[in-house]
Design a protein around this motif. Sequence first.
Motif, PDB file in Angstrom:
ATOM      1  N   SER A 129      40.538  41.639  46.267  1.00 11.32           N
ATOM      2  CA  SER A 129      39.782  40.744  46.870  1.00 11.32           C
ATOM      3  C   SER A 129      38.653  40.172  46.347  1.00 11.32           C
ATOM      4  N   GLU A 130      38.413  39.475  45.169  1.00  9.68           N
ATOM      5  CA  GLU A 130      37.979  39.049  43.934  1.00  9.68           C
ATOM      6  C   GLU A 130      38.216  38.476  42.856  1.00  9.68           C
ATOM      7  N   ARG A 131      40.006  38.318  42.901  1.00  7.28           N
ATOM      8  CA  ARG A 131      40.830  38.105  41.915  1.00  7.28           C
ATOM      9  C   ARG A 131      40.896  36.583  41.717  1.00  7.28           C
ATOM     10  N   SER A 147      53.744  25.594  42.022  1.00  5.31           N
ATOM     11  CA  SER A 147      53.142  24.980  42.639  1.00  5.31           C
ATOM     12  C   SER A 147      51.810  24.090  42.981  1.00  5.31           C
ATOM     13  N   ALA A 148      51.590  23.030  43.579  1.00 10.76           N
ATOM     14  CA  ALA A 148      50.449  22.042  43.806  1.00 10.76           C
ATOM     15  C   ALA A 148      48.997  22.437  44.714  1.00 10.76           C
ATOM     16  N   MET A 149      49.806  23.746  45.410  1.00 12.88           N
ATOM     17  CA  MET A 149      49.141  24.467  46.682  1.00 12.88           C
ATOM     18  C   MET A 149      46.895  24.497  45.058  1.00 12.88           C
ATOM     19  N   TYR A 150      46.719  24.455  44.098  1.00 11.81           N
ATOM     20  CA  TYR A 150      46.021  24.712  43.636  1.00 11.81           C
ATOM     21  C   TYR A 150      44.804  23.649  43.654  1.00 11.81           C
ATOM     22  N   LEU A 151      45.695  22.693  42.544  1.00 13.80           N
ATOM     23  CA  LEU A 151      45.357  20.927  42.966  1.00 13.80           C
ATOM     24  C   LEU A 151      44.735  20.336  44.412  1.00 13.80           C
ATOM     25  N   LYS A 152      45.509  20.879  45.319  1.00 17.67           N
ATOM     26  CA  LYS A 152      44.774  20.608  46.636  1.00 17.67           C
ATOM     27  C   LYS A 152      43.609  20.784  46.984  1.00 17.67           C
ATOM     28  N   LEU A 153      43.257  22.643  46.830  1.00 10.60           N
ATOM     29  CA  LEU A 153      42.690  23.205  47.014  1.00 10.60           C
ATOM     30  C   LEU A 153      40.278  22.817  46.161  1.00 10.60           C
ATOM     31  N   ALA A 154      40.640  22.690  45.698  1.00 12.40           N
ATOM     32  CA  ALA A 154      39.524  21.547  44.190  1.00 12.40           C
ATOM     33  C   ALA A 154      39.587  21.205  43.210  1.00 12.40           C
ATOM     34  N   PRO A 155      39.102  20.430  42.614  1.00 12.63           N
ATOM     35  CA  PRO A 155      39.011  19.790  41.014  1.00 12.63           C
ATOM     36  C   PRO A 155      38.720  20.457  40.202  1.00 12.63           C
ATOM     37  N   SER A 156      38.228  21.647  40.118  1.00 11.55           N
ATOM     38  CA  SER A 156      37.921  22.242  38.964  1.00 11.55           C
ATOM     39  C   SER A 156      38.050  24.028  39.629  1.00 11.55           C
ATOM     40  N   ILE A 157      38.055  24.360  37.992  1.00 15.91           N
ATOM     41  CA  ILE A 157      39.074  26.042  38.404  1.00 15.91           C
ATOM     42  C   ILE A 157      38.206  26.726  38.784  1.00 15.91           C
ATOM     43  N   PRO A 158      36.455  26.827  37.979  1.00 15.08           N
ATOM     44  CA  PRO A 158      35.839  27.841  39.092  1.00 15.08           C
ATOM     45  C   PRO A 158      35.381  27.736  41.027  1.00 15.08           C
ATOM     46  N   GLU A 159      35.472  25.812  41.150  1.00 15.77           N
ATOM     47  CA  GLU A 159      35.891  25.715  42.568  1.00 15.77           C
ATOM     48  C   GLU A 159      37.396  25.852  43.085  1.00 15.77           C
ATOM     49  N   VAL A 160      38.472  26.500  43.136  1.00 14.87           N
ATOM     50  CA  VAL A 160      39.479  26.677  43.350  1.00 14.87           C
ATOM     51  C   VAL A 160      39.485  27.993  43.544  1.00 14.87           C
ATOM     52  N   ASN A 161      38.886  28.466  42.693  1.00 15.60           N
ATOM     53  CA  ASN A 161      38.377  30.111  42.329  1.00 15.60           C
ATOM     54  C   ASN A 161      37.653  30.185  43.861  1.00 15.60           C
ATOM     55  N   ALA A 162      36.516  29.758  43.898  1.00 13.99           N
ATOM     56  CA  ALA A 162      36.182  30.189  44.909  1.00 13.99           C
ATOM     57  C   ALA A 162      36.148  29.824  46.081  1.00 13.99           C
ATOM     58  N   ALA A 163      37.143  28.720  46.126  1.00 16.28           N
ATOM     59  CA  ALA A 163      37.550  28.377  47.716  1.00 16.28           C
ATOM     60  C   ALA A 163      38.841  29.505  48.316  1.00 16.28           C
ATOM     61  N   ALA A 165      38.292  32.736  47.034  1.00 14.68           N
ATOM     62  CA  ALA A 165      37.234  33.569  47.374  1.00 14.68           C
ATOM     63  C   ALA A 165      36.849  33.901  48.927  1.00 14.68           C
ATOM     64  N   SER A 166      36.695  33.052  48.674  1.00 16.86           N
ATOM     65  CA  SER A 166      36.282  32.184  50.558  1.00 16.86           C
ATOM     66  C   SER A 166      37.214  32.972  51.098  1.00 16.86           C
ATOM     67  N   LYS A 167      38.777  31.945  51.388  1.00 17.09           N
ATOM     68  CA  LYS A 167      39.441  32.616  52.162  1.00 17.09           C
ATOM     69  C   LYS A 167      40.392  33.548  52.409  1.00 17.09           C
ATOM     70  N   ARG A 174      44.333  32.195  61.407  1.00 18.49           N
ATOM     71  CA  ARG A 174      44.541  31.074  60.691  1.00 18.49           C
ATOM     72  C   ARG A 174      44.327  30.745  59.402  1.00 18.49           C
ATOM     73  N   VAL A 175      43.778  31.075  58.620  1.00 16.91           N
ATOM     74  CA  VAL A 175      42.963  30.769  57.492  1.00 16.91           C
ATOM     75  C   VAL A 175      43.788  31.168  56.516  1.00 16.91           C
ATOM     76  N   TRP A 176      44.449  32.741  57.334  1.00 19.21           N
ATOM     77  CA  TRP A 176      45.402  33.456  55.361  1.00 19.21           C
ATOM     78  C   TRP A 176      46.539  33.349  56.571  1.00 19.21           C
ATOM     79  N   GLN A 177      46.713  32.959  57.665  1.00 21.47           N
ATOM     80  CA  GLN A 177      48.158  32.174  57.079  1.00 21.47           C
ATOM     81  C   GLN A 177      49.028  31.335  56.526  1.00 21.47           C
ATOM     82  N   GLU A 178      47.742  30.142  56.568  1.00 18.88           N
ATOM     83  CA  GLU A 178      47.904  28.683  55.979  1.00 18.88           C
ATOM     84  C   GLU A 178      48.064  29.105  54.286  1.00 18.88           C
TER      85      GLU A 178
END
Length: 276
Positions: A129-131, A147-163, A165-167, A174-178
């Motif tokens: 869960s910490e990966r 995939s384009a998924m990462y780009l849709k999550l956030a505009p920087s690597i630290p923010e993507v990883n934080a997003a 981690a939150s999921k 619903r969060v897990w399904q999406e």
Amino acid sequence: MSETLWVVGDIHGALSKLKLLLLRSGLTDFDGSWRGGASHLVFLGDYLDRGEDGAGVLRLIRTLQRQALLAGGRVDALLGNHEVMFLAAMLFRQKDPRDEHGFYEYWHSNGGQPRDMTLIEPGDLGWLSERPAMLRVGPWLMQHADSAMYLKLAPSIPEVNAAVASKLQSTEPRVWQEFLSAFAARFAFAGQDGAPLIQRVLSTFGAERIVHGHTPINLLLGTSGEEPGAPLPYASRLCLDIDSAMAYIPGAGFMTRLDDEGIAEVVPYPPLSFAR
């Protein structure tokens, strides 16, 4: 980029292959202990499912992380979509014993091994869960999926990883399904339509080239069943696919050493032959 950088794609429980590849790359000894010194080894996700011992793969990677750190080296392990499948199946199996949300069935139908579920320990779940989802090393942007998924999550690597981690901390189905649906996408960088997306990804995350797994090379080439012998540079060499299909094809599997210019070395799985 000054360190020696090795990258390996989707292992999918193929523990015996992984051990041999690490040995042949000079990163471990015959006992499976780190001997890579200051080398940097990156795993791109999908440690579980399909193969004989996903739990053993996790334990080996976690051990190498500790040993490499003590030797001045580094081992990073990114999150793959199969880890998310597994975590969802584990999280909801008590809350949803009839699997009405379908997380267990989705995991099991995609190669989930019940044996891994029985052997996994709380520490392994916490580690999974910490990966992180993304990592940049020198010119290389490392991510599991094409995939384009990462780009849709956030505009920087630290923010993507934080997003991400939150999921993974959410208890909302619903969060897990999406997240699982988005993470399953592939082929985003292939074909003419991929070029603008690649440029957006590289510009956003400050890299020059993308290295990913997730999509077996033979699937990207449309040669299903054939053994991929080396990584596949594509999209004007801006992308590098290193999913060797090691858990799908008996003779498949390789590790890749990268430098600033591209592929520096490929170590294949098939054992060396010796003259009699």
